[in-house]
Design a protein around this motif. Structure first.
Motif, PDB file in Angstrom:
ATOM      1  N   ARG A 163      16.643   8.940  56.987  1.00 23.20           N
ATOM      2  CA  ARG A 163      17.407   9.154  55.757  1.00 23.20           C
ATOM      3  C   ARG A 163      18.892   9.010  56.100  1.00 23.20           C
ATOM      4  O   ARG A 163      19.323   9.431  57.173  1.00 23.20           O
ATOM      5  CB  ARG A 163      17.126  10.557  55.208  1.00 23.20           C
ATOM      6  CG  ARG A 163      17.794  10.834  53.876  1.00 23.20           C
ATOM      7  CD  ARG A 163      17.407  12.199  53.321  1.00 23.20           C
ATOM      8  NE  ARG A 163      15.962  12.326  53.115  1.00 23.20           N
ATOM      9  CZ  ARG A 163      15.377  13.359  52.518  1.00 23.20           C
ATOM     10  NH1 ARG A 163      16.106  14.360  52.050  1.00 23.20           N
ATOM     11  NH2 ARG A 163      14.072  13.415  52.378  1.00 23.20           N
ATOM     12  N   VAL A 164      19.665   8.410  55.201  1.00 26.47           N
ATOM     13  CA  VAL A 164      21.106   8.296  55.438  1.00 26.47           C
ATOM     14  C   VAL A 164      21.854   8.909  54.262  1.00 26.47           C
ATOM     15  O   VAL A 164      21.646   8.518  53.103  1.00 26.47           O
ATOM     16  CB  VAL A 164      21.547   6.824  55.632  1.00 26.47           C
ATOM     17  CG1 VAL A 164      23.072   6.741  55.818  1.00 26.47           C
ATOM     18  CG2 VAL A 164      20.843   6.197  56.842  1.00 26.47           C
ATOM     19  N   LEU A 165      22.718   9.864  54.576  1.00 30.41           N
ATOM     20  CA  LEU A 165      23.565  10.477  53.549  1.00 30.41           C
ATOM     21  C   LEU A 165      25.011  10.047  53.762  1.00 30.41           C
ATOM     22  O   LEU A 165      25.503  10.033  54.893  1.00 30.41           O
ATOM     23  CB  LEU A 165      23.492  12.010  53.615  1.00 30.41           C
ATOM     24  CG  LEU A 165      22.128  12.685  53.490  1.00 30.41           C
ATOM     25  CD1 LEU A 165      22.316  14.206  53.502  1.00 30.41           C
ATOM     26  CD2 LEU A 165      21.410  12.245  52.221  1.00 30.41           C
ATOM     27  N   ASN A 166      25.654   9.729  52.671  1.00 30.97           N
ATOM     28  CA  ASN A 166      27.090   9.459  52.698  1.00 30.97           C
ATOM     29  C   ASN A 166      27.799  10.691  52.144  1.00 30.97           C
ATOM     30  O   ASN A 166      27.741  10.961  50.943  1.00 30.97           O
ATOM     31  CB  ASN A 166      27.400   8.216  51.848  1.00 30.97           C
ATOM     32  CG  ASN A 166      28.906   8.009  51.663  1.00 30.97           C
ATOM     33  OD1 ASN A 166      29.721   8.690  52.277  1.00 30.97           O
ATOM     34  ND2 ASN A 166      29.262   7.061  50.800  1.00 30.97           N
ATOM     35  N   ILE A 167      28.453  11.424  53.040  1.00 31.96           N
ATOM     36  CA  ILE A 167      29.176  12.626  52.602  1.00 31.96           C
ATOM     37  C   ILE A 167      30.660  12.261  52.486  1.00 31.96           C
ATOM     38  O   ILE A 167      31.433  12.428  53.434  1.00 31.96           O
ATOM     39  CB  ILE A 167      28.937  13.806  53.584  1.00 31.96           C
ATOM     40  CG1 ILE A 167      27.442  14.115  53.669  1.00 31.96           C
ATOM     41  CG2 ILE A 167      29.725  15.044  53.142  1.00 31.96           C
ATOM     42  CD1 ILE A 167      26.784  14.570  52.370  1.00 31.96           C
ATOM     43  N   HIS A 168      31.024  11.746  51.328  1.00 32.39           N
ATOM     44  CA  HIS A 168      32.431  11.339  51.139  1.00 32.39           C
ATOM     45  C   HIS A 168      33.332  12.530  50.876  1.00 32.39           C
ATOM     46  O   HIS A 168      34.535  12.472  51.061  1.00 32.39           O
ATOM     47  CB  HIS A 168      32.560  10.308  50.018  1.00 32.39           C
ATOM     48  CG  HIS A 168      31.951  10.727  48.716  1.00 32.39           C
ATOM     49  ND1 HIS A 168      32.338  11.842  48.032  1.00 32.39           N
ATOM     50  CD2 HIS A 168      30.942  10.168  47.985  1.00 32.39           C
ATOM     51  CE1 HIS A 168      31.619  11.958  46.922  1.00 32.39           C
ATOM     52  NE2 HIS A 168      30.750  10.957  46.871  1.00 32.39           N
ATOM     53  N   THR A 169      32.740  13.634  50.410  1.00 31.15           N
ATOM     54  CA  THR A 169      33.533  14.848  50.196  1.00 31.15           C
ATOM     55  C   THR A 169      33.161  15.857  51.286  1.00 31.15           C
ATOM     56  O   THR A 169      32.036  16.351  51.323  1.00 31.15           O
ATOM     57  CB  THR A 169      33.239  15.470  48.820  1.00 31.15           C
ATOM     58  OG1 THR A 169      33.429  14.478  47.807  1.00 31.15           O
ATOM     59  CG2 THR A 169      34.168  16.653  48.557  1.00 31.15           C
ATOM     60  N   ILE A 170      34.094  16.116  52.163  1.00 32.66           N
ATOM     61  CA  ILE A 170      33.822  17.072  53.246  1.00 32.66           C
ATOM     62  C   ILE A 170      33.948  18.493  52.700  1.00 32.66           C
ATOM     63  O   ILE A 170      33.288  19.413  53.145  1.00 32.66           O
ATOM     64  CB  ILE A 170      34.816  16.886  54.414  1.00 32.66           C
ATOM     65  CG1 ILE A 170      34.939  15.419  54.816  1.00 32.66           C
ATOM     66  CG2 ILE A 170      34.438  17.775  55.593  1.00 32.66           C
ATOM     67  CD1 ILE A 170      33.826  14.860  55.632  1.00 32.66           C
ATOM     68  N   LYS A 171      34.834  18.665  51.736  1.00 26.60           N
ATOM     69  CA  LYS A 171      35.018  19.979  51.127  1.00 26.60           C
ATOM     70  C   LYS A 171      35.367  19.790  49.655  1.00 26.60           C
ATOM     71  O   LYS A 171      36.323  19.067  49.378  1.00 26.60           O
ATOM     72  CB  LYS A 171      36.131  20.733  51.855  1.00 26.60           C
ATOM     73  CG  LYS A 171      36.218  22.200  51.449  1.00 26.60           C
ATOM     74  CD  LYS A 171      37.335  22.871  52.214  1.00 26.60           C
ATOM     75  CE  LYS A 171      37.491  24.295  51.710  1.00 26.60           C
ATOM     76  NZ  LYS A 171      38.647  24.950  52.297  1.00 26.60           N
ATOM     77  N   PRO A 172      34.658  20.373  48.701  1.00 26.54           N
ATOM     78  CA  PRO A 172      33.487  21.216  48.908  1.00 26.54           C
ATOM     79  C   PRO A 172      32.282  20.380  49.362  1.00 26.54           C
ATOM     80  O   PRO A 172      32.012  19.308  48.813  1.00 26.54           O
ATOM     81  CB  PRO A 172      33.243  21.827  47.526  1.00 26.54           C
ATOM     82  CG  PRO A 172      33.842  20.846  46.556  1.00 26.54           C
ATOM     83  CD  PRO A 172      34.985  20.215  47.266  1.00 26.54           C
ATOM     84  N   LEU A 173      31.571  20.897  50.348  1.00 30.67           N
ATOM     85  CA  LEU A 173      30.444  20.179  50.933  1.00 30.67           C
ATOM     86  C   LEU A 173      29.224  20.247  50.009  1.00 30.67           C
ATOM     87  O   LEU A 173      28.983  21.272  49.384  1.00 30.67           O
ATOM     88  CB  LEU A 173      30.107  20.823  52.285  1.00 30.67           C
ATOM     89  CG  LEU A 173      29.111  20.082  53.179  1.00 30.67           C
ATOM     90  CD1 LEU A 173      29.717  18.790  53.718  1.00 30.67           C
ATOM     91  CD2 LEU A 173      28.690  20.973  54.353  1.00 30.67           C
ATOM     92  N   ASP A 174      28.490  19.150  49.948  1.00 27.78           N
ATOM     93  CA  ASP A 174      27.259  19.130  49.146  1.00 27.78           C
ATOM     94  C   ASP A 174      26.150  19.806  49.941  1.00 27.78           C
ATOM     95  O   ASP A 174      25.279  19.149  50.527  1.00 27.78           O
ATOM     96  CB  ASP A 174      26.894  17.680  48.798  1.00 27.78           C
ATOM     97  CG  ASP A 174      25.785  17.606  47.754  1.00 27.78           C
ATOM     98  OD1 ASP A 174      25.131  18.644  47.498  1.00 27.78           O
ATOM     99  OD2 ASP A 174      25.583  16.512  47.186  1.00 27.78           O
ATOM    100  N   THR A 175      26.178  21.125  49.957  1.00 30.44           N
ATOM    101  CA  THR A 175      25.227  21.878  50.790  1.00 30.44           C
ATOM    102  C   THR A 175      23.793  21.701  50.286  1.00 30.44           C
ATOM    103  O   THR A 175      22.849  21.722  51.082  1.00 30.44           O
ATOM    104  CB  THR A 175      25.577  23.378  50.834  1.00 30.44           C
ATOM    105  OG1 THR A 175      25.764  23.830  49.499  1.00 30.44           O
ATOM    106  CG2 THR A 175      26.851  23.622  51.603  1.00 30.44           C
TER     107      THR A 175
END
Lengths: 279, 316
Positions: free
Chosen positions: B222-234
């Motif tokens: 699975r690959v996630l793109n976390i473009h927002t480090i904060k607030p994190l998509d927990t």
């Protein structure tokens, strides 16, 4: 300035000083010395000069004041309370847990235009406000008060360069030259002198002022208004601890609260002064 | 197959500022003598009256931005990440963060891919620093499409935002026609069940390539793109932890306090699974070409695949 107006301002400044003592006494900490040295200037600005409305503290075209020497918050809070931005009762819970009045100015307090306290930063924010006024063709003035020790911070001179470069003539920086900082005399610690020449060299119009003479204060701010194309630095010669005999010119009162006895004595002195002015 | 187009996200930043200026009249741009490098010069050329060079004085620039924001402007204060997050940290914290002012910090030249300039200019600590400021939003876009969308999202959001851009041209993999950017919502770029690559910024396209390599070896990634480090998509991250049981974070930033740190902190409380952090280890960079440096520091698909394979083999 006519005598009647002067007496009224002197009486108001005296009440502002009482608020400083009230606040620091109840807080059991804080900075009375440098607060007392700027009370007359703040009183003149908030009662005779600035376009502000306690009912609309965020009014778009208001004049702004950034207390760059934020540790002197007791004086700012006291003058704002006196002017009606919030109850004077708030001064008694200054620095207490859950209180409105934080140890250093916080933008969320009615009438406070900018959070400050980490020295050297307020003047930059004031530059930003003055720049916004210029780009919007607004006519509000921006005042910022710095300590003479504070100008040892390099950021102050970055801001001084910026303000002159962008010809921020709605900006008036007041340097509270009481000659003392925490570790001693400014000339002994790491001298920022000569102060007027430094601001002149950075392209500012410099005006000297006696910080405890309302005629001098009125003349200085009147002159500041005539200056076009340059920011203005008012270098005010002041007495740290002004108005309370045992605090005057004493470096030890930079960041120390009065105890019960000292509080009583300070309030008695200020009450006597107030009675004379109102008598 | 046509060659993949590339563009540095700093370039996207400059173009987005220019393209959005008319729509958002309160937008103004500040720079600290780096307009040619940060690409705010693109905006300056089109809107000189809304551009203010502060000279080489980043501390004052951040304070000026704060003052502008109090008067209703939406200032973008731009310089290299090293000076925005590093040199001006305390001004950002006290004059922007504490009063929660509507200032956008456009930090370019982030990470090791600054290249030849070497360690003094390679900022691998900015995310860690900015994360500690209460109320700060941190956006780290992966390509041109996402970078431009991030700029507009930052304008529409009221409060301080730190935007991180790179110097190196990055492959454009998002479709501008369909791409949707929501602050705080990560994107699942690829479904998988054996492990999850949690990537951000320049490393997202490398993670996608690594996933291909791993898939060829029979590992479902699975690959996630976390473009927002904060607030994190927990929520998205904890779901991946529950469903794949192994997270590998990939970022062009120190392994201390960045995406890896944030992800580890999140899963510790929701679903503790092994988290392997790929990033710049606790060391300084040095001079070299960006491509060589990325390879040397393991920030490339081959190393990501190798680390993932090893971690997967050790997975219970």
């Amino acid at each position: 300035m006519n005598e009647m107006t002067k007496k009224q301002l002197q009486a108001t400044a005296c009440r502002v000083r009482m608020g400083v003592i009230e606040g620091t006494y109840h807080a059991k900490s804080g900075h009375p010395g440098g607060s007392l040295s700027i009370c007359d200037t703040l009183t003149y600005l908030y009662f005779a000069k600035m376009h502000v409305d306690p009912k609309q503290p965020e009014m778009a075209d208001r004049d702004r004041l950034v207390l760059s020497k934020g540790h002197c918050a007791p004086a700012l809070y006291s003058v704002l309370a006196e002017r009606g931005f919030f109850s004077k009762e708030e001064l008694k819970s200054l620095r207490h847990i859950g209180a409105l009045l934080q140890g250093h100015p916080c933008i969320h307090i009615p009438g406070v235009d900018m959070s400050s306290g980490s020295l050297g930063q307020g003047i930059s924010a004031a530059c930003g406000m003055a720049l916004a006024a210029k780009t919007d063709n607004s006519f509000y003035k921006v005042y910022t008060i710095l300590g003479d020790g504070e100008i040892e911070e390099g950021q102050v001179w970055e801001a001084a360069m910026f303000a002159a470069h962008y010809q921020l003539d709605s900006l008036v920086a007041i340097v509270d030259n009481n000659g003392l900082q925490i570790d001693g005399k400014i000339t002994d610690v790491c001298s920022p002198e000569p102060i007027p020449e430094k601001f002149e060299a950075f392209g500012w119009h410099v005006i000297p002022m006696d910080a405890h003479d309302f005629d001098s204060i009125e003349a200085a701010f009147a002159e500041a208004e005539t200056i076009v194309g340059k920011p203005v630095a008012i270098i005010q010669t002041s007495v740290k601890g002004k108005g309370v005999s045992f605090m005057e010119n004493q470096v030890g009162w930079h960041g120390k609260a009065p105890n019960e006895t000292e509080y009583q004595q300070a309030m008695a002195e200020l009450t006597t002064q107030l009675k004379e002015l109102e008598g | 197959m046509a060659e993949v187009q590339k563009k540095a996200t700093r370039e996207s930043y400059g173009e987005a500022l220019r393209d959005l200026a008319e729509k958002y009249p309160d937008l103004v741009v500040l720079d600290a003598d780096l307009a040619a490098a940060t690409k705010t010069g693109i905006f300056q050329k089109a809107y000189p009256e809304r551009f203010f060079d502060c000279g080489i004085a980043e501390a004052n620039m951040m304070g000026v931005a704060a003052g502008l924001a109090t008067a209703g402007k939406i200032p973008f204060a731009s310089t290299f990440a090293m000076f925005a997050a590093g040199r001006a940290y305390e001004i950002v914290r006290n004059s922007i963060g504490y009063p929660h002012l509507n200032v956008k910090i456009g930090a370019t030249h982030a990470g090791i891919s600054v290249g030849e300039d070497g360690a003094t200019h390679q900022c691998n600590e900015d995310i860690a620093l900015m994360r500690t400021i209460p109320g700060m939003t941190i956006l780290n876009p992966a390509d041109d499409v996402e970078a431009k969308a991030a700029v507009e999202a930052a304008i529409l959001y009221k409060g301080p935002v730190y935007l991180r851009f790179g110097r190196l041209a990055a492959p454009i993999f998002n479709d501008p026609q369909t791409y949707q950017f929501t602050i705080g919502k990560g994107l699942t770029l690829r479904e998988g069940t054996d492990l999850t690559l949690v990537a951000t910024g320049l490393m997202v396209s490398e993670a996608l390539k690594a996933a291909e390599l791993l898939e060829a070896d029979g590992i479902s990634v699975r690959v996630l793109n976390i473009h927002t480090i904060k607030p994190l998509d927990t929520e998205l991250i904890c779901q991946a932890a529950r469903e794949t049981g192994l997270l590998i974070t990939v970022e062009e930033h120190s392994v201390i306090g960045g995406l890896g740190g944030a992800v580890a902190e999140a899963v510790t409380s929701c679903c503790p699974v092994p988290v392997v952090r790929i990033g710049v280890n606790d060391e300084y960079g040095h001079s070299g070409s960006a491509v060589d440096l990325l390879k040397e520091f393991g920030l490339c698909s081959d190393n990501i695949a190798a680390v993932a394979q090893k971690a997967f083999s050790e997975k219970k």
